[in-house]
Design an enzyme around this catalytic site. Sequence first.
Site, PDB file in Angstrom:
ATOM      1  N   GLU A   1      -3.994  -9.494   3.689  1.00  0.00           N
ATOM      2  CA  GLU A   1      -4.768  -9.227   4.919  1.00  0.00           C
ATOM      3  C   GLU A   1      -5.906 -10.207   5.145  1.00  0.00           C
ATOM      4  O   GLU A   1      -6.235 -10.566   6.269  1.00  0.00           O
ATOM      5  CB  GLU A   1      -5.332  -7.800   4.885  1.00  0.00           C
ATOM      6  CG  GLU A   1      -4.316  -6.710   5.182  1.00  0.00           C
ATOM      7  CD  GLU A   1      -3.486  -6.289   3.988  1.00  0.00           C
ATOM      8  OE1 GLU A   1      -3.493  -7.006   2.963  1.00  0.00           O
ATOM      9  OE2 GLU A   1      -2.821  -5.238   4.086  1.00  0.00           O
TER      10      GLU A   1
ATOM     11  N   GLU B   1       0.836  -1.211   0.000  1.00  0.00           N
ATOM     12  CA  GLU B   1       0.000   0.000   0.000  1.00  0.00           C
ATOM     13  C   GLU B   1       0.863   1.250   0.000  1.00  0.00           C
ATOM     14  O   GLU B   1       0.539   2.249  -0.653  1.00  0.00           O
ATOM     15  CB  GLU B   1      -0.939  -0.017   1.211  1.00  0.00           C
ATOM     16  CG  GLU B   1      -2.008  -1.098   1.069  1.00  0.00           C
ATOM     17  CD  GLU B   1      -2.965  -1.156   2.246  1.00  0.00           C
ATOM     18  OE1 GLU B   1      -4.166  -1.208   2.029  1.00  0.00           O
ATOM     19  OE2 GLU B   1      -2.481  -1.160   3.396  1.00  0.00           O
TER      20      GLU B   1
END
Length: 699
Positions: free
Chosen positions: A124, A104
Site C-alpha cells: 500500500e 490481510e
Amino acid sequence: MSELVNFEKRGAIGVITVDNPPVNALSPGVPEGLVDCVAQGNTDPEVKAMVLRGAGRSFIAGADIKFLGQKKTEAGLTYRTIIDDSEKPIVAAIHGYALGGGLETAMACQYRVATKDAKVGLPEVLIGILPGGAGTQRLPRLIGPKAAMEMIVTGRHVPAPEAKGLGILDDLAADIDDLLDTAIAYAERIADVRPLPRIRDDDSKLAEAKEDPGMFDAMRKKIARRARNQNAPYHCIKCVEAAVELPFDEGVERERELFEELVNDDEAKSLRFAFFAERQANKIPDIDKSVKGRNIDTAAVVGAGTMGGGIAMCFADAGIPVKLLEMNQEALDKGLAKIRANYETSVKRGSLAADAVDTRMGLITPALEYDQIGDADIVIEAVFEEMPVKKDVFGKLDAVMKDGAILASNTSTLDIDEIASATKRPADVLGTHFFSPANVMKLLEIVRGSGTAKDVVATCTALSRRIAKVGAVCGNCDGFLANRSRAPFQTEMNILVEEGAKPQQIDKVMYDFGYPMGPFAVGDLAGLDIGHAVRQRRKKESPNEHRDLPIPDRLFEMGRYGQKTGAGWFKYEKGDRTPYPDPVVDEVIAEVGRELGLQQRDDFTEEEILHRLLFASVNEAAKILEEGIAYRASDVDVMWLNGFGFPRYRGGLMFWADGIGVKNIHAQMVEWQERYGDRWKPAKMIEELAASGKGFLDD
Ligand code: NAD
C-alpha cells in the site's frame, strides 16, 4: 448469495472460492460473499474446516484501487473479523499474488498455505497509503515488528519460500495443480485443533520491540533520504508502533485514523494517478486488442557498449536468450566482462543469488558475424549515435534477419524513418529507447516510425512488461518525447548559471523537490563530453535553432568531463561520488558572465529556479502534444517518472503542472516572455487551456 464467491464441499472440507476476474480484487460483492460462505461452512454440520482460495490466475490480489477513499459497505468493514471469529478453522490457499487486502484476508484466516511461486506483501505504501485492513496489526504479531515493519515500509513482494521462513505461511504446495489438495490435507490435519490460533490474540512476538525500543527511530533514520517529503512510510511505522503499544482492537482503530489521514491527501492522489497513468500508457488509440503481437522467444543486440550490455541484461534477466554482436573480439570481451561485473555487484549487494550469475551469462551468446543473429525474433541496435553507422548496421540486418523479425534502434535522437529507409522492411522497424543504466531504469520509450506496423508496436509494449520495463509509446521527432521535453529544462539550468545561479544551489532545489540527484550532479555522472557531442551535432544540423551553452563547453574544453575525470560541474575525491562545489567553476561562471556582458544576480529564489526549469519543459511537452507526437499528457508523466527520476509522489510533470494551474503557468510565461524573450512564448495549447480554465489532464 454473491456470484463473486462460491462454496462447495470436498468431503468434510468446505471450499470457498473467490471468482472475481481478472485478479479477484476485493470489490463490492466479494466481502458480502465471503461473509455468507463462512456462515454456510460454520452452520453445516458435515463441514469440519474450510479452505479459502482464488479462481483463475491469483488468490485475492488486493483491494480495488478504483474504490479507494470511498465509504466501505458493512460487510467490507466486518468480513475479516467474521473470518477471524469463525468457529471452524479456515486455511487460505494462495497462488499468484496475495497483496494488500489479499494478504490481510489471508492473515484473518487461521492458517495459510501457498504455491512455491506465489508472492505475498503489503504494498500500500507504494500508492501513498497504508494497509488499512488490520494488516499493520496482524503482521507484527505474526512475524515480529521488525520484519513486519520492513515489509510494510518497503511494500516489497515476498516470495513464498521466504514468507514461510518468516512465519507468514504454514505450508508450501509444489504448484497450482497441487494447491487445493495440499490445502485440503492441511485443513483435515488441523480440523480438530482447539483453541484456534488467532493472530490477533497472540502477542508473544511483540516482545521483540520491548527489547529493542530504538527500532522505530532507526527505521525512520534509514528511510529519511528516500522518503523525504512523504507521509505514508512514516505513518506505516506509526501503525507498527501502535501494534506494539496498544491492544489489538485499539491498534486497528489507530490504523484506521492514520489511513484516513492519508487516503485523500496529495501524495496518495499523485501516486494513484501514476499507477493508472502507467496502465493507460499501454493503450494506443488506433491499436486495439484485435492486433495480435508477434512471438518473442529470442533476441539479439548489436553493440556491447554502455547501453547494449544493459539491454542484453534486461533480456537475460527475463529468461529470454539473447545474442550480443560486436565489431571485434576485444570490444565483445570488454562488454561481456562489464555485464558479469554488474551481476557480481548485485550478488555482493545481496539482490542476486550467486548461482544466478552463470545462469544469466549462459543466456547471453557472443557473436561477431551478422549471420549468427539472423534467427532472432527481435534485434535491438545500440551502436554509435551516427546516422551513417546506423544505416550501415540496418542494411546488414535487413540482409540477414528472418522474415517477421523486429528491427529496433536504441537511438536517442536520430530519425527512425531515415534508419528504416536503409531496409526494405520499414514496417518492421521502430525505436526502443532505453534509459541509462538500461538494466536499471524502468522506462522503455517505444518510438513509432511513420511506417511501423501496428503489431510491431503491440509486440514491444507487451515485451516491455516481460523485461520489467514501463513501456510508453510516442511518435518520431528529434529527441522523441522524453528527451525532447526535457531539453528546455537543461537549457534553462544552463541559462540560470549564466545569470549567476550556482550549480549546487540549483541541485539543492531539485533534490529538495524530490529528485534523487540534482541535474548538474546527473550531468557529471552521464559525462559532459556526451552533452557536448550532442550540441555539436545539433549546431551542425540546425544552426538557426541552436543556442550555445558556453559554460559547459568551457568545462569540456578544460577536460572536466564529470565524475570520470574527477571534475565537471563539481569536483570529486578519489573513490567518492559526493559532488563538492568547486571555486574553479565559480570562476568560469563569472568569466562567461563578464564576456557576455551579463549583470549576474545572487537573489534567485527556490521558486524561481524550480518554475523556470519545469515550466520550460511543460511548454515543450505541450508542443509535443499539439503535434500528436504524444498520445496523452499522462504519457509525458510516465516518461518523466520512469526515465528521469521525477518524484513519483508528485504524479509527473503534467500532473504537477495541473496542480499549479495552466492559467497561472501561462501568466508567468507571458511575464517571462517580456523579460527574457521568445523562448518563453507559451505553446498554443497552453494559451487555449489557460483561456478555458482547463488542465492538461482534463478530458
Ligand atoms: P557506446 O559507445 O558505449 O557503445 C557503442 C558500442 O557499439 C561500442 O561497443 C562499439 O564497439 C559498438 N559498435 C559500433 N559500431 C558497431 C557495428 N557496426 N557493429 C557492432 N558493434 C558496433 O555507446 P552507448 O552509450 O552504449 O550508446 C549506444 C546507443 O544508445 C546510441 O545510439 C546512443 O545514442 C543510445 N543511447 C545512449 C544512452 C546513454 O546514456 N549512453 C542512453 C540512451 C540511448
